[in-house]
Design a protein around this motif. Structure first.
Motif, short mmCIF file in Angstrom:
data_model
loop_
_atom_site.label_atom_id
_atom_site.label_comp_id
_atom_site.label_asym_id
_atom_site.label_seq_id
_atom_site.Cartn_x
_atom_site.Cartn_y
_atom_site.Cartn_z
N TYR A 73 0.91 13.28 -11.40
CA TYR A 73 0.29 11.97 -11.43
C TYR A 73 -0.57 11.82 -10.18
O TYR A 73 -0.17 12.25 -9.10
N LYS A 74 -1.72 11.18 -10.35
CA LYS A 74 -2.48 10.77 -9.17
C LYS A 74 -2.71 9.27 -9.32
O LYS A 74 -3.23 8.81 -10.34
N VAL A 75 -2.26 8.51 -8.32
CA VAL A 75 -2.35 7.05 -8.41
C VAL A 75 -3.14 6.50 -7.22
O VAL A 75 -3.23 7.15 -6.18
N ILE A 105 3.99 15.30 -2.67
CA ILE A 105 3.20 14.10 -2.41
C ILE A 105 2.00 14.47 -1.55
O ILE A 105 2.17 15.00 -0.45
N THR A 106 0.83 14.25 -2.09
CA THR A 106 -0.40 14.61 -1.38
C THR A 106 -1.32 13.41 -1.30
O THR A 106 -1.71 12.85 -2.32
N HIS A 107 -1.63 13.01 -0.07
CA HIS A 107 -2.51 11.85 0.13
C HIS A 107 -3.97 12.31 0.14
O HIS A 107 -4.28 13.36 0.70
N ASP A 108 -4.82 11.52 -0.44
CA ASP A 108 -6.26 11.76 -0.34
C ASP A 108 -6.88 10.51 0.29
O ASP A 108 -7.21 9.55 -0.41
N PRO A 109 -6.99 10.50 1.62
CA PRO A 109 -7.45 9.28 2.30
C PRO A 109 -8.91 8.92 1.97
O PRO A 109 -9.29 7.77 2.11
N LEU A 110 -9.66 9.88 1.51
CA LEU A 110 -11.06 9.59 1.18
C LEU A 110 -11.17 8.79 -0.11
O LEU A 110 -11.90 7.82 -0.19
N VAL A 142 8.83 6.63 -3.13
CA VAL A 142 9.18 8.05 -3.01
C VAL A 142 10.50 8.31 -3.73
O VAL A 142 10.64 9.24 -4.50
N LYS A 143 11.47 7.41 -3.50
CA LYS A 143 12.77 7.54 -4.14
C LYS A 143 13.17 6.15 -4.59
O LYS A 143 13.25 5.24 -3.77
N THR A 144 13.43 6.01 -5.90
CA THR A 144 13.76 4.70 -6.45
C THR A 144 14.98 4.10 -5.76
O THR A 144 16.00 4.78 -5.63
N GLY A 145 14.86 2.87 -5.33
CA GLY A 145 15.95 2.22 -4.60
C GLY A 145 17.10 1.82 -5.49
O GLY A 145 18.25 1.81 -5.07
N VAL A 173 0.85 -1.19 0.00
CA VAL A 173 0.00 0.00 0.00
C VAL A 173 0.89 1.25 0.00
O VAL A 173 1.93 1.28 0.66
N LEU A 174 0.49 2.25 -0.76
CA LEU A 174 1.29 3.47 -0.85
C LEU A 174 0.86 4.48 0.21
O LEU A 174 0.08 5.39 -0.05
N GLU A 175 1.33 4.23 1.42
CA GLU A 175 1.09 5.20 2.50
C GLU A 175 2.31 5.19 3.41
O GLU A 175 3.09 4.23 3.40
N GLU A 176 2.49 6.24 4.19
CA GLU A 176 3.63 6.38 5.09
C GLU A 176 3.89 5.07 5.83
O GLU A 176 2.96 4.47 6.35
N GLY A 177 5.16 4.66 5.87
CA GLY A 177 5.54 3.54 6.71
C GLY A 177 5.60 2.19 6.02
O GLY A 177 6.13 1.25 6.60
#
Ligand SMILES: *[C@@H]1O[C@H](CO)[C@@H](O)[C@H](O)[C@H]1NC(C)=O
Ligand SMILES: *[C@@H]1O[C@H](CO)[C@@H](O)[C@H](O)[C@H]1NC(C)=O
Ligand SMILES: *[C@@H]1O[C@H](CO)[C@@H](O)[C@H](O)[C@H]1NC(C)=O
Ligand SMILES: *[C@@H]1O[C@H](CO)[C@@H](O)[C@H](O)[C@H]1NC(C)=O
Ligand SMILES: *[C@@H]1O[C@H](CO)[C@@H](O)[C@H](O)[C@H]1NC(C)=O
Ligand SMILES: *[C@@H]1O[C@H](CO)[C@@H](O)[C@H](O)[C@H]1NC(C)=O
Length: 363
Positions: A152-154, A103-108, A55-58, A43-47
């Motif tokens: 981009y919004k994913v 980076i902007t999260h839209d939790p809804l 966020v940054k390609t490994g 899942v693409l969320e903090e942590g």
């Protein structure tokens, strides 16, 4: 311990049976655990693991250029002979080292939006010369630096893991405005990862802003990448077929002249996406393209191994661990009934080019 050979065999069989039963029970439990962990970590969320790498390609990603140097410009101009080209390269830049921004999260809606800043650092050790060898390469890199791709919004995958990383909108739209009909749709991910639990039968859709379109890859082979089993997905030649061979491609045939009334394959006219500049994309050395296109140009050696695009995807997580995206940028100088070497520009100075080959690789 009066255990004879039979007894030993029986014990062995019992232990075997117990192991088998345990195995039978443990395996589904293990699978469930893995599945649960994966569903959480992609899942693409903090942590999460996925978020950090996202966020940054490994891995290190390189963009490499080859220039096709025309060997006989005079001859071509005066005597209309075939163009002789020599490929010069690679000139290598490290790219994708910058973190995603804004980076902007839209939790809804369970989405996350971002821009991908572009940066290019020259890598002399992976290049045949210095970036001053060819102004073209340097100019391309300078033009690329300090630009950004997106917004981009994913989907973050939190509500539905089968949607993770799939692009919802690009520049706030679901379509590009370059192609008619369904060809214009922004489909799939950006190819850096795919929704997890990838099956060989899945068709991996992705959008590539380099080629101004969505495209897809199909399963090609299973291979071992430093001990990790990956699925190699490849762009099938069908994706570049002419509308005659593959009617689905009719809306990518926008110029009847260049495409010889949509009978040529392996070319993509992206001028609409390049402010009207006559830019035509193909695979390097016109791999999988109509042979006639190649006929008036000497020095091209299309090779599946060297010039095709592939993505090596770890099937459980859906992460792309290694890839090579390869393309050739062709500039057409005057409209021509067909792509003819004589219609290709003859270089007057170093920054006046016909064709250049790009490859973006991650290893
Ligand atoms: C053009 O062809 C003629 C005759 O074959 C030859 O003499 C001449 O050198 C050619 N010109 C160039 C620029 O190669
Ligand atoms: C990020 O957002 C800020 C504020 O909204 C904006 O000024 C900036 O241009 C954005 N950066 C990019 C690269 O789009
Ligand atoms: C390339 O050209 C720039 C500007 O002319 C110069 O500063 C730089 O040292 C050159 N680099 C190499 C490797 O020659
Ligand atoms: C792009 O920017 C980076 C960092 O600012 C710099 O190191 C690099 O030399 C620049 N590349 C080009 C081609 O100008
Ligand atoms: C995008 O996806 C839709 C639905 O899956 C499909 O019909 C369409 O052909 C796709 N377009 C492209 C350009 O891949
Ligand atoms: C394309 O088709 C049109 C109409 O059928 C015809 O007039 C034209 O000559 C064709 N062009 C080429 C390059 O075949």
């Amino acid at each position: 311990m009066g255990c004879d050979r039979n007894c030993g065999l029986i014990t062995g069989a019992v232990i075997g049976a117990v192991l088998a039963v345990f195995g039978g029970i443990l395996m589904p439990v293990g699978d469930l655990l893995i599945e649960k962990t994966i569903k959480k970590e992609v899942v693409l969320e903090e942590g999460t693991t996925a978020f950090k790498n996202w966020v940054k390609t490994g891995t290190e990603v390189y963009r490499q250029f080859w220039i096709f140097d025309v060997q006989n410009p005079e001859e071509v101009m005066v005597n209309s002979t075939n163009v002789k080209v020599k490929q010069v390269g690679p000139y290598t830049y490290r790219v994708r080292y910058l973190s995603k921004e804004n980076i902007t999260h839209d939790p809804l809606r369970n989405t996350v939006s971002f821009v991908q800043p572009n940066g290019a650092i020259f890598e002399p050790s992976l290049s045949v010369g210095s970036e001053n060898d060819t102004f073209t390469v340097l100019n391309l890199a300078v033009a690329y630096n300090d630009t950004a791709d997106g917004v981009y919004k994913v989907f973050n995958g939190k509500d539905d893991v089968s949607k993770v990383a799939i692009i919802d909108t690009y520049k706030d739209k679901r379509t590009l405005g370059y192609w008619p009909s369904y060809c214009d749709m922004v489909n799939g991910t950006d190819a850096a990862s795919f929704p997890p639990f990838v099956e060989k039968t899945r068709i991996l859709q992705f959008f590539s802003s380099d080629i101004c379109r969505s495209i897809y890859a199909v399963f090609g082979a299973e291979l071992d990448l430093k001990g990790i089993s990956v699925f190699r997905f490849i762009l099938p030649p069908k994706a570049f077929a002419s509308p005659i061979q593959n009617p689905e491609n009719h809306c990518f045939c926008t110029d009847p002249e260049i495409s010889n009334n949509c009978t040529f394959y392996g070319l993509l006219d992206i001028s609409k996406c390049k402010e009207g500049k006559p830019v035509i994309i193909s695979l390097p050395h016109f791999l999988h393209a109509t042979p006639e296109i190649r006929e008036t140009i000497e020095g091209l050696h299309p090779d599946e191994e060297e010039h095709s695009t592939f993505l090596d995807v770890e099937p459980i997580t859906g992460f792309t661990l290694q890839f090579a995206k390869r393309l050739q940028v062709n500039i057409l100088v005057k409209p021509s009934k067909k792509i003819d070497a004589k219609a290709l520009r003859c270089p007057k100075s170093d920054d006046d080019i016909n064709m250049e080959r790009h490859q973006v690789v991650a290893r």
